[in-house]
Design a protein around this motif. Structure first.
Motif, PDB file in Angstrom:
ATOM      1  N   ARG A  29     -19.923 -52.319  55.060  1.00  0.00           N
ATOM      2  CA  ARG A  29     -21.176 -51.651  54.702  1.00  0.00           C
ATOM      3  C   ARG A  29     -20.964 -50.749  53.503  1.00  0.00           C
ATOM      4  N   GLY A  30     -19.902 -49.982  53.557  1.00  0.00           N
ATOM      5  CA  GLY A  30     -19.603 -49.078  52.455  1.00  0.00           C
ATOM      6  C   GLY A  30     -19.406 -49.836  51.154  1.00  0.00           C
ATOM      7  N   ILE A  31     -18.635 -50.883  51.229  1.00  0.00           N
ATOM      8  CA  ILE A  31     -18.361 -51.674  50.031  1.00  0.00           C
ATOM      9  C   ILE A  31     -19.658 -52.237  49.478  1.00  0.00           C
ATOM     10  N   GLU A  32     -20.411 -52.857  50.352  1.00  0.00           N
ATOM     11  CA  GLU A  32     -21.633 -53.520  49.932  1.00  0.00           C
ATOM     12  C   GLU A  32     -22.576 -52.529  49.268  1.00  0.00           C
ATOM     13  N   GLN A  33     -22.653 -51.391  49.869  1.00  0.00           N
ATOM     14  CA  GLN A  33     -23.537 -50.344  49.377  1.00  0.00           C
ATOM     15  C   GLN A  33     -23.313 -50.038  47.896  1.00  0.00           C
ATOM     16  N   VAL A  34     -22.084 -49.775  47.535  1.00  0.00           N
ATOM     17  CA  VAL A  34     -21.875 -49.425  46.129  1.00  0.00           C
ATOM     18  C   VAL A  34     -21.889 -50.658  45.241  1.00  0.00           C
ATOM     19  N   LEU A  35     -21.381 -51.757  45.735  1.00  0.00           N
ATOM     20  CA  LEU A  35     -21.401 -52.976  44.932  1.00  0.00           C
ATOM     21  C   LEU A  35     -22.828 -53.330  44.564  1.00  0.00           C
ATOM     22  N   ASP A  36     -23.709 -53.175  45.509  1.00  0.00           N
ATOM     23  CA  ASP A  36     -25.096 -53.514  45.282  1.00  0.00           C
ATOM     24  C   ASP A  36     -25.690 -52.649  44.178  1.00  0.00           C
ATOM     25  N   GLU A  37     -25.388 -51.368  44.251  1.00  0.00           N
ATOM     26  CA  GLU A  37     -25.878 -50.452  43.219  1.00  0.00           C
ATOM     27  C   GLU A  37     -25.402 -50.851  41.833  1.00  0.00           C
ATOM     28  N   GLU A  38     -24.184 -51.348  41.795  1.00  0.00           N
ATOM     29  CA  GLU A  38     -23.576 -51.648  40.503  1.00  0.00           C
ATOM     30  C   GLU A  38     -23.834 -53.089  40.069  1.00  0.00           C
ATOM     31  N   ASP A  39     -24.701 -53.746  40.799  1.00  0.00           N
ATOM     32  CA  ASP A  39     -25.062 -55.123  40.461  1.00  0.00           C
ATOM     33  C   ASP A  39     -23.931 -56.129  40.550  1.00  0.00           C
ATOM     34  N   TYR A  40     -23.049 -55.878  41.481  1.00  0.00           N
ATOM     35  CA  TYR A  40     -22.050 -56.893  41.777  1.00  0.00           C
ATOM     36  C   TYR A  40     -22.440 -57.577  43.079  1.00  0.00           C
ATOM     37  N   SER A  41     -21.899 -58.757  43.280  1.00  0.00           N
ATOM     38  CA  SER A  41     -22.085 -59.398  44.566  1.00  0.00           C
ATOM     39  C   SER A  41     -20.767 -59.421  45.314  1.00  0.00           C
ATOM     40  N   LEU A  42     -20.884 -59.457  46.622  1.00  0.00           N
ATOM     41  CA  LEU A  42     -19.695 -59.380  47.462  1.00  0.00           C
ATOM     42  C   LEU A  42     -19.343 -60.755  48.006  1.00  0.00           C
ATOM     43  N   LEU A  43     -18.142 -61.177  47.708  1.00  0.00           N
ATOM     44  CA  LEU A  43     -17.655 -62.459  48.174  1.00  0.00           C
ATOM     45  C   LEU A  43     -16.688 -62.208  49.312  1.00  0.00           C
TER      46      LEU A  43
ATOM     47  N   LEU B 179     -14.087 -45.260  53.340  1.00  0.00           N
ATOM     48  CA  LEU B 179     -13.003 -46.131  52.917  1.00  0.00           C
ATOM     49  C   LEU B 179     -13.593 -47.263  52.081  1.00  0.00           C
ATOM     50  N   GLY B 180     -14.658 -47.831  52.603  1.00  0.00           N
ATOM     51  CA  GLY B 180     -15.316 -48.921  51.881  1.00  0.00           C
ATOM     52  C   GLY B 180     -15.905 -48.439  50.568  1.00  0.00           C
ATOM     53  N   ILE B 181     -16.589 -47.338  50.631  1.00  0.00           N
ATOM     54  CA  ILE B 181     -17.208 -46.798  49.424  1.00  0.00           C
ATOM     55  C   ILE B 181     -16.166 -46.535  48.350  1.00  0.00           C
ATOM     56  N   SER B 182     -15.103 -45.867  48.743  1.00  0.00           N
ATOM     57  CA  SER B 182     -14.069 -45.541  47.765  1.00  0.00           C
ATOM     58  C   SER B 182     -13.458 -46.787  47.169  1.00  0.00           C
ATOM     59  N   ALA B 183     -13.165 -47.746  48.024  1.00  0.00           N
ATOM     60  CA  ALA B 183     -12.541 -48.970  47.531  1.00  0.00           C
ATOM     61  C   ALA B 183     -13.443 -49.641  46.495  1.00  0.00           C
ATOM     62  N   ALA B 184     -14.723 -49.706  46.821  1.00  0.00           N
ATOM     63  CA  ALA B 184     -15.651 -50.371  45.909  1.00  0.00           C
ATOM     64  C   ALA B 184     -15.778 -49.592  44.607  1.00  0.00           C
TER      65      ALA B 184
ATOM     66  N   HIS C 276      -4.956 -44.036  43.100  1.00  0.00           N
ATOM     67  CA  HIS C 276      -4.571 -44.044  44.505  1.00  0.00           C
ATOM     68  C   HIS C 276      -5.340 -42.954  45.215  1.00  0.00           C
ATOM     69  N   LYS C 277      -6.233 -43.389  46.037  1.00  0.00           N
ATOM     70  CA  LYS C 277      -7.066 -42.411  46.713  1.00  0.00           C
ATOM     71  C   LYS C 277      -6.636 -42.292  48.167  1.00  0.00           C
ATOM     72  N   VAL C 278      -6.585 -41.083  48.643  1.00  0.00           N
ATOM     73  CA  VAL C 278      -6.283 -40.941  50.066  1.00  0.00           C
ATOM     74  C   VAL C 278      -7.373 -40.111  50.731  1.00  0.00           C
ATOM     75  N   LEU C 279      -7.871 -40.639  51.816  1.00  0.00           N
ATOM     76  CA  LEU C 279      -8.974 -39.995  52.531  1.00  0.00           C
ATOM     77  C   LEU C 279      -8.473 -39.263  53.767  1.00  0.00           C
TER      78      LEU C 279
END
Lengths: 338, 338
Positions: B83-97, B300-305, B325-328
């Motif tokens: 969800r986190g990944i998708e959220q930011v990817l969507d904003e940035e106009d990328y698609s998630l594979l 975690l997802g948001i940061s990764a994206a 290198h991000k650490v949460l």
DNA sequence: TTGTAAGCGTTATCAG
DNA sequence: CTGATAACGCTTACAA
């Protein structure tokens, strides 16, 4: 620089067309000599050739992408479903494009639009509200001919679907409890008119009728959550004499039911047998481990994916429009709570 | 037939190039007259124009695709992360594979290969074994420059990463239990040498040292599952006097611990306080609801994206290779079991 | 400010 | 069995 067919062609001393033929006609020995075939293949491997899917897609008008639009990704239900989908898609050489609607109609529409933008060959709609109009979806460029609805039955939308038989689920659960022989059995139903929930209730009614259990069985409206299950159970316990059995419309409700029973000093399953519906992963961690009606998540995904693939094939062959409707059977999982 | 730029160009009486300019230079008023701009835009809308991403990608060598390779999709952990990944990817106009390795090294490699085949602009590696060699991955065509490792620290692999601070998690948990003031505290550690688990243990040790709790605190090796937690707890209970506290290396172990405590007739948390690690969704359904160290999955997802997007941008600008290198930070969630 | 033209890597058609 | 050649829809110098 990436190696292209042209590069291979030069090194092999043939034309790009030939390379294309070799690299595509899988195992088909037609129309290219063994010798060149092998030479090209060897070269391709050696040079680390990777087909450029953009070019291929541009030419063939196929993306080999299947879009999956999840209504709500946080639903732990989805993990297994996705696994199933991915599994068959991978075998068929499609890639899975994932999108979430985040439980919003509007975002759902945007997701579909995105799918049409990337020209996904097919789309799987995973869960969500039941009411989708034909126009809403088609207007976005999504072709209903390669659309698979999962777990929902959109009205007036001319698409294929995969669902699990909630009527059967309700029936199996009720039947099981009836056979258990408790003096009284209660089905805790949902208040809202969701199709799934209506079906489950229908199945319960069917079992009651079939076994002539009208006098032992009652149905109470509550709701789909832990709290609803808890409060309704308090009511039930004050009016009903144990031993009895309670069938919750889903696992979350069953969780609340169990809590209420235990809090009132009664035992599960000795005094009150409790049955859930869904088989969420947490079901087997409860105490006692929850007996429940299992939804075949993995198969749901597998079936949906198999369907899209078939639909896509069909469309590519230019065949007449087809539609499939698959319904999967839930099953009873008996653990400790009954 | 889909409308293309050419079609728009004809109707607008301009060249395809101009259409392209209008439809791309977002909001940039440069180099095209207001009049034609508006005409083209209107036409595009009217004709339902959708850019053909294949053509665009073929030209620009960018796919606007970000690959996510999940080590194990059945892990309920993943839903939120995705969800986190998708959220930011969507904003940035990328698609998630999306791809799954199904917990197999070999399949993992195949997934990466697939990502390189579709020419994903970036890839997120989501979980999995820790030992990935540089060569394994690079050989497949995946560019480490736009690779983000999530929750793992591949050795000698020159990629960016996002992890949660397991040392801190272990520390927080141990600190909390120490302050709780129980006579004896036990940390149930994992037997296998997983990096995560080692870190948690490290954190625990740190807390013990910092609070001078050596005499009250002990550490026992068990394993990461429910059964392991159960059996080790039986041992503990036979040797230790309550009230005490037990800190499990993860929630599944904690589940076993709770069961063993209850089965032996003792109460949680009165006699034995139990703390878990992970905060699986089931944690809040246990009885008593499990206190645990929460892993920030969504973030975690948001940061990764966010990371991949930044890496991709960087690469496109032709800037020097960078690495983040991000650490949460995990956090303590206190419920009923402590 | 706009048009022309040359590709991007594949596949399909049509000759040879 | 194989080779030219022309698209597919878009971007981008370079000219105008």
């Amino acid at each position: 620089m990436k190696t292209t067919m042209k590069h291979i062609a030069m090194r092999a001393g043939v034309s790009a067309a030939t390379v294309s033929r070799v690299l595509n006609d899988k195992a088909t020995a037609i129309s290219v000599s063994r010798k060149t075939r092998e030479k090209v293949q060897a070269l391709a491997r050696e040079m680390g050739y990777r087909p450029n899917l953009f070019a291929k897609s541009l030419r063939t008008n196929r993306s080999f992408l299947v879009g999956v639009v999840a209504w709500d990704l946080s639903d732990p239900f989805n993990g297994e479903v996705l696994r199933g989908i991915e599994q068959v898609l991978d075998e068929e050489d499609y890639s899975l494009l994932l999108n979430t609607a985040e439980a919003s109609r509007q975002r759902m529409l945007r997701c579909l639009e995105k799918m049409s933008n990337v020209r996904a060959d097919g789309v799987i709609l995973m869960g969500g509200p039941e009411t989708w109009g034909e126009k809403e979806i088609v207007g976005l460029g999504v072709d209903p001919q390669t659309l698979v609805l999962m777990g929902i039955r959109a009205q007036g939308l001319d698409a294929s679907s995969v669902i699990v038989d909630n009527v059967l689920g309700g029936f199996l659960g009720a039947e099981y409890l009836i056979k258990l022989g408790r003096r009284s059995i209660i089905y805790v139903a949902g208040k809202e008119k969701e199709l799934d929930m209506e079906d489950r209730l229908l199945g319960v009614r069917k079992a009651i009728g079939q076994y002539g259990a009208e006098n032992r069985f009652s149905i109470i409206d509550a709701g789909p959550g832990e709290n609803e299950g808890y409060t309704v159970t308090q009511e039930i316990l004050s009016k009903t004499q144990s031993p009895m059995a309670i069938f919750g419309l889903n696992d979350m409700t069953a969780l609340g039911i169990i809590r209420a029973v235990k809090d009132s000093g009664l035992r599960v399953p000795q005094d009150v047998a409790v049955l859930g519906f869904d088989d969420l992963s947490m079901a087997s961690y409860l105490e006692p481990r929850l007996s429940t009606v299992h939804q075949p998540r993995l198969e749901l995904g597998i079936s949906a994916a198999e369907l899209v693939v078939r639909l896509i094939d069909n469309k590519c062959k230019g065949a007449a429009k087809v539609q499939f409707h698959k319904v999967l059977n839930p099953s009873l999982v008996i653990r400790e709570s009954t």
